[in-house]
Enzyme design. Sequence first.
Site, PDB file in Angstrom:
ATOM      1  N   SER A  56       0.455  -1.604  -0.329  1.00 54.14           N
ATOM      2  CA  SER A  56       0.135  -0.210   0.300  1.00 54.14           C
ATOM      3  C   SER A  56       0.723   1.421  -0.548  1.00 54.14           C
ATOM      4  O   SER A  56       0.185   2.737  -0.318  1.00 54.14           O
ATOM      5  CB  SER A  56      -0.945  -0.016   1.469  1.00 54.14           C
ATOM      6  OG  SER A  56      -0.579   0.159   2.064  1.00 54.14           O
ATOM      7  N   LYS A  98       0.948   4.835   7.016  1.00 54.29           N
ATOM      8  CA  LYS A  98       0.272   5.929   6.017  1.00 54.29           C
ATOM      9  C   LYS A  98       0.924   6.879   5.481  1.00 54.29           C
ATOM     10  O   LYS A  98       1.768   7.668   7.118  1.00 54.29           O
ATOM     11  CB  LYS A  98      -1.033   5.918   5.892  1.00 54.29           C
ATOM     12  CG  LYS A  98      -1.506   4.294   6.342  1.00 54.29           C
ATOM     13  CD  LYS A  98      -2.040   3.781   4.310  1.00 54.29           C
ATOM     14  CE  LYS A  98      -3.092   2.408   4.306  1.00 54.29           C
ATOM     15  NZ  LYS A  98      -2.837   1.574   3.650  1.00 54.29           N
TER      16      LYS A  98
END
Length: 320
Positions: A101, A171
């Site tokens: 990701s 993230k």
Amino acid sequence: MAVGARSGHDGPEEGREQLAESPEIVTDATEQRNDSRNDSRNDSQDVLDGDGSGAEDGESTDLRKQRSFWKELPLLIGIALLLALLIKTFLVQAFSIPSDSMQDTLQRGDRVLVDKLTPWFGSEPDRGEVVVFHDPGGWLEGTPTPDPNVVQKFLSFIGLMPSAEEKDLIKRVIAVGGDTVACEKGGKVKVNGHPLNEEGYIYPGNTPCDDEPFGPIKVPEGRIWVMGDHRQNSLDSRYHQELPGRGTVSTDEVVGRAFVVAWPVNRWSFLPVPDTFDQSGLGTHVAAAAAVAPGALGLAGAVPLVLWRRRRLTAGGTAG
């Protein structure tokens, strides 16, 4: 046999006979020989004492040093483990990247080091930083958790191995508390109305948000909006807006900022904040606060002065 071997020498044989037959006659000579033999033995003993005893002392010293090392080894190991645990708890912790990701910034299997020290001094996550945070609740639902063995659990506990059991995510922070963030299909991500130039870090060929447009969303204070760099392969804040916080993450859940890729060696690199997050006017709420600050300080300074002047005038009028 020994006597027969030396029977060809008259001197020693005659001496033996005289010693046996007439001891009183050879007493003086015998005493001289005995004295000389004793002296030579003493000299030899002195040599042995000097060399032999020194060697024994050296060997015993080495043995003592060896025994001392093995006695101290458990203490050294204990101190090393304690330091590793303290470093992991308060300073730096290693994390392993389990997914794609955050490509191309981070690859699956990379090991990153996370700064855990600055949050202890009140530091908050900032825009553009790559952060590790605990699952806010529901983000990793259904994701299988590895089942490490006892050794792996112990090494993870003291910080010598990345955590395998904890449900953590990594993230990039896009917006912080007080920001308004939005992204329309075909457009760029905007923070407080300012578009971000993300070409330097999002995965090649990805769009900023075409798979999941969002916003505008006002990020509550004390929370952050996060997105993966591989936008079309990241279940980030966009996909959890139905949960409490509308996809935002509490800063209390943030473990720290990932600041370096430490492993593998050929991937070693720092994780800086992209330049797009330094553009002027991006932090409008900060700019507004800065604009209001001088007026507020001026008002705070003027109030005591006015009160002091009124008190003085009142005192003067009463006296007159």
